[in-house]
Motif scaffolding. Sequence first.
Motif, PDB file in Angstrom:
ATOM      1  N   ARG A   1     -22.468   0.751  69.906  1.00 21.67           N
ATOM      2  CA  ARG A   1     -23.767   0.564  69.277  1.00 21.67           C
ATOM      3  C   ARG A   1     -24.567  -0.644  69.741  1.00 21.67           C
TER       4      ARG A   1
ATOM      5  N   ILE B   1     -11.944  -3.588  65.070  1.00 25.85           N
ATOM      6  CA  ILE B   1     -12.855  -2.527  64.650  1.00 25.85           C
ATOM      7  C   ILE B   1     -14.279  -2.862  65.072  1.00 25.85           C
TER       8      ILE B   1
ATOM      9  N   ALA C   1     -21.799  -4.187  65.496  1.00 23.68           N
ATOM     10  CA  ALA C   1     -21.061  -3.009  65.029  1.00 23.68           C
ATOM     11  C   ALA C   1     -21.922  -2.160  64.107  1.00 23.68           C
TER      12      ALA C   1
ATOM     13  N   GLU D   1     -14.762  -2.396  68.752  1.00 23.11           N
ATOM     14  CA  GLU D   1     -14.798  -0.975  69.117  1.00 23.11           C
ATOM     15  C   GLU D   1     -16.152  -0.364  68.779  1.00 23.11           C
ATOM     16  N   LEU D   2     -16.605  -0.603  67.539  1.00 25.08           N
ATOM     17  CA  LEU D   2     -17.893  -0.048  67.129  1.00 25.08           C
ATOM     18  C   LEU D   2     -19.043  -0.673  67.916  1.00 25.08           C
TER      19      LEU D   2
END
Lengths: 220, 220
Positions: free
Chosen positions: B108, B100, B151, B103-104
Amino acid sequence: MEHSVTSENLALDRQGLHQIVVDRLRKLIVEGRLEAGSRINEKALCEQLQISRTPLREALKVLANEKLVELLPNRGAKVVLLSDREIAEAFEVMARLEAISGELACERITQPELDEIHALHYEMLACYTRKDLPGYYDINMRIHALISKAARNELLQDLYQRVNFRIQSLRFRSNFDETEWAESVQEHTELLEALTKRDGARAAAVLHLHLTKKQRKLKL
Amino acid sequence: MEHSVTSENLALDRQGLHQIVVDRLRKLIVEGRLEAGSRINEKALCEQLQISRTPLREALKVLANEKLVELLPNRGAKVVLLSDREIAEAFEVMARLEAISGELACERITQPELDEIHALHYEMLACYTRKDLPGYYDINMRIHALISKAARNELLQDLYQRVNFRIQSLRFRSNFDETEWAESVQEHTELLEALTKRDGARAAAVLHLHLTKKQRKLKL
DNA sequence: TTGGCCAATTTTGAATTCAAAATTCACACG
DNA sequence: CGTGTGAATTTTGAATTCAAAATTGGCCAA
């Protein structure tokens, strides 16, 4: 009193007074009975809970670690008030945690567990039909908790609960109009379908979307 | 002493003695300097840390909440010893959390952050070349921490750290043979590639696999 | 010696105490 | 009237105290 032992030893003290206080305080906070942002007065709370300051202070430190209360140096504790950003972050994480739980649950859930979720689903439909919102919320939460449990990972479940504690008190801020409520119910139906078919990817997707929509329903 | 104030007020007490003790104890546990499974004697620790029992006991309760120590009713505290199942659960969760985060982070991360990760990557390659395992571990951890930070979700970062605390002490149990080490380095190279291309799905996949392999390297 | 029992000691849990910091409140002053 | 000052009060942080529980160690008997 024939059966009584020296001291009425009901409440088999699980693990010290402080843990009882942690649980009670957390419940008060999560249920909104202790208002977000409000100061916590140690003396007053001690009297209310009928305990001395030591276990209360221990509990406050634990709850501060859980980020449910904020400790201000030399100025006591206050119930945490989430900023919009923190709320958004909590939902972002919650959506992912639910998705993971759903996916794993599809692999690991037992038939009795699945049956119980189905039963709860019907109970929830009953609440929906009667427009019993509190009942709906309660059952809804139990369904999600069961899915989290069915993922068979206690650490994941622990993180899930932790995040849940943070956002649960926000339920008072959600405005459920008729359409949105129906939509939510529909999503649950799809979730049940995915679980029944053991379609992990679909369950994950439905849950992620479900949480994202739930977030959008919050009053700003 | 011209500049001195009444009491040497260096260490601007962040937030009470207990928090300092929490951090120190956690460090001792995570670094393995407090052996997993060993009993904790309050009096002895108090003397060692030069504090009274109150802040130490507060800290122990917090660490028990983090599941780094176990509180036995009326029988004190012990450093948690993870079962095989708990270790497996921790890695399962960690793999997902890293995925996660990756991915984030792809969405960002800023260019300076990405540059810093690249720089660290080269430093890590230097450690690898010199077969400096402690140095490698340290830089490796800093890279993953930076990704978690990139993230841009503090709650996610908090959960990441929490799980990391649990499994960090296990690094002593990993046996890195030459091939596996090379493989690990290769995975990092792929990770950097994915991050640079902002390919979230790929970064997530690489990180998930990376963690899963890390788990397999543990001595049972 | 080995095992079991009881007193002495240690250790823990929680209340109380005490000093330091913050808050409140009255009052003087502008 | 509003505002600043400082003494009185409250509240917090952490050490100490005290009772209850567990552990230790010695003693006696088999």
